[in-house]
Design an enzyme around this catalytic site. Sequence first.
Site, PDB file in Angstrom:
ATOM      1  N   HIS A 122      -2.203   1.874  -5.970  1.00 38.32           N
ATOM      2  CA  HIS A 122      -2.958   0.640  -5.733  1.00 38.32           C
ATOM      3  C   HIS A 122      -3.094  -0.198  -6.996  1.00 38.32           C
ATOM      4  CE1 HIS A 122      -4.550  -0.514  -1.846  1.00 38.32           C
ATOM      5  NE2 HIS A 122      -5.468  -1.242  -2.446  1.00 38.32           N
ATOM      6  N   TYR A 171      -9.281 -11.535  -6.612  1.00 41.01           N
ATOM      7  CA  TYR A 171      -8.281 -11.750  -7.649  1.00 41.01           C
ATOM      8  C   TYR A 171      -8.496 -13.077  -8.374  1.00 41.01           C
ATOM      9  CZ  TYR A 171      -6.090  -7.781  -5.451  1.00 41.01           C
ATOM     10  OH  TYR A 171      -5.861  -6.537  -4.954  1.00 41.01           O
ATOM     11  N   ARG A 216      -0.345  -2.595  -6.818  1.00 40.50           N
ATOM     12  CA  ARG A 216      -0.670  -3.633  -5.818  1.00 40.50           C
ATOM     13  C   ARG A 216      -1.620  -4.659  -6.431  1.00 40.50           C
ATOM     14  NH1 ARG A 216      -1.159  -4.607  -0.144  1.00 40.50           N
ATOM     15  NH2 ARG A 216      -3.254  -5.075   0.592  1.00 40.50           N
ATOM     16  N   LYS A 243      -2.410  -1.858   7.862  1.00 37.42           N
ATOM     17  CA  LYS A 243      -3.630  -1.405   8.528  1.00 37.42           C
ATOM     18  C   LYS A 243      -3.723  -1.987   9.931  1.00 37.42           C
ATOM     19  CE  LYS A 243      -6.542  -0.586   4.461  1.00 37.42           C
ATOM     20  NZ  LYS A 243      -7.805  -0.948   3.785  1.00 37.42           N
ATOM     21  N   HIS A 292      -4.055  -9.122   3.976  1.00 34.46           N
ATOM     22  CA  HIS A 292      -5.505  -9.141   4.136  1.00 34.46           C
ATOM     23  C   HIS A 292      -5.885  -9.986   5.350  1.00 34.46           C
ATOM     24  CE1 HIS A 292      -6.293  -8.242  -0.413  1.00 34.46           C
ATOM     25  NE2 HIS A 292      -6.081  -7.148   0.297  1.00 34.46           N
ATOM     26  N   ARG A 299       0.867  -1.175   0.000  1.00 34.72           N
ATOM     27  CA  ARG A 299       0.000   0.000   0.000  1.00 34.72           C
ATOM     28  C   ARG A 299       0.910   1.234   0.000  1.00 34.72           C
ATOM     29  NH1 ARG A 299      -2.150  -3.402   4.165  1.00 34.72           N
ATOM     30  NH2 ARG A 299      -4.214  -4.243   3.662  1.00 34.72           N
TER      31      ARG A 299
END
Length: 306
Positions: free
Chosen positions: A246, A281, A249, A180, A272, A156
């Site tokens: 992004h 994906y 990414r 995050k 994630h 990110r």
Amino acid sequence: MDAVAASDTDLGAAVDRFLHYLRDERRYSASTVEHYAHAIGQLAEHAGEQGLSRWRDLKPDQAQALLAERHRRRGYSPSTLRGIASAWRSFFRWLAREGDVAINPATGLRSPKVKRKLPEVLDTDEMSALVEVPGDDPESVRDRALLELLYSSGLRVAELCGVRWRDLDAGDGSLRVTGKGNKTRIVPVGAKALAALVALREQDGCRDDDPLVRGRRGAPLTPNGVRARLKKRAQEQGVWKRVYPHLLRHSCASHLLESSGDLRAVQELLGHADIGTTQIYTHLDFQHLAKVYDAAHPRAKRRNAD
């Protein structure tokens, strides 16, 4: 927003305590705390208008009515409503742990379904054209390292801007990043990205505590600075799609999944928490499969010819 405009101070005081918890204990960013404050502030105002003095008195149908009103009359999008509902659920889970409520009235909230958009990606030729920055001037060396690392490790933009040279282990080709929720993970760094980083460090003579990618006067390059560099390089390299951090990414994840088929590895790379987030994906991979099938399978050709 730190205080809540609620008619009863007990309602507002509970929200203020929750926001301090997010800020001081969970270390959420200021923008995330602001999102929670806005979402829960609306609910507190609604509860006050209903004559409620305690959060335990809020009924599920009252919360649902407010969400529906925001959809019908205010025109809130499904994704915005889902974010609001998620903030309410988090708030009531916290209230339950604090002993302020017995049940979570937001548990069964229904919001309109969000049409899931597949992320855009660059194909491998476009990616190669983007990251292979020519030249040995300081700006080119810096931008080449920046692009290679974003694509190599699926970072990110905030993660990229937060890493320092001490976080890079050039010996085993790994990088420690903080993502995050202040969660730390180790990601691999590809050979070309590593070579670009080594060249950058040799050029700038960086110390361990220096930012990995610097802007003017040695300060960390900002997210907006990264976006500007990507836009400029894409135009110079002849990549005419809209290029942003992004996108690299997404491209990293899609290309890795296409080659390996290992969804768990991609989940770990991207950081994630929920594999469901990574599963988008797989749809990209199926699109690639469908194109190959339609172009090559005899039955596909027969079907298209009919």
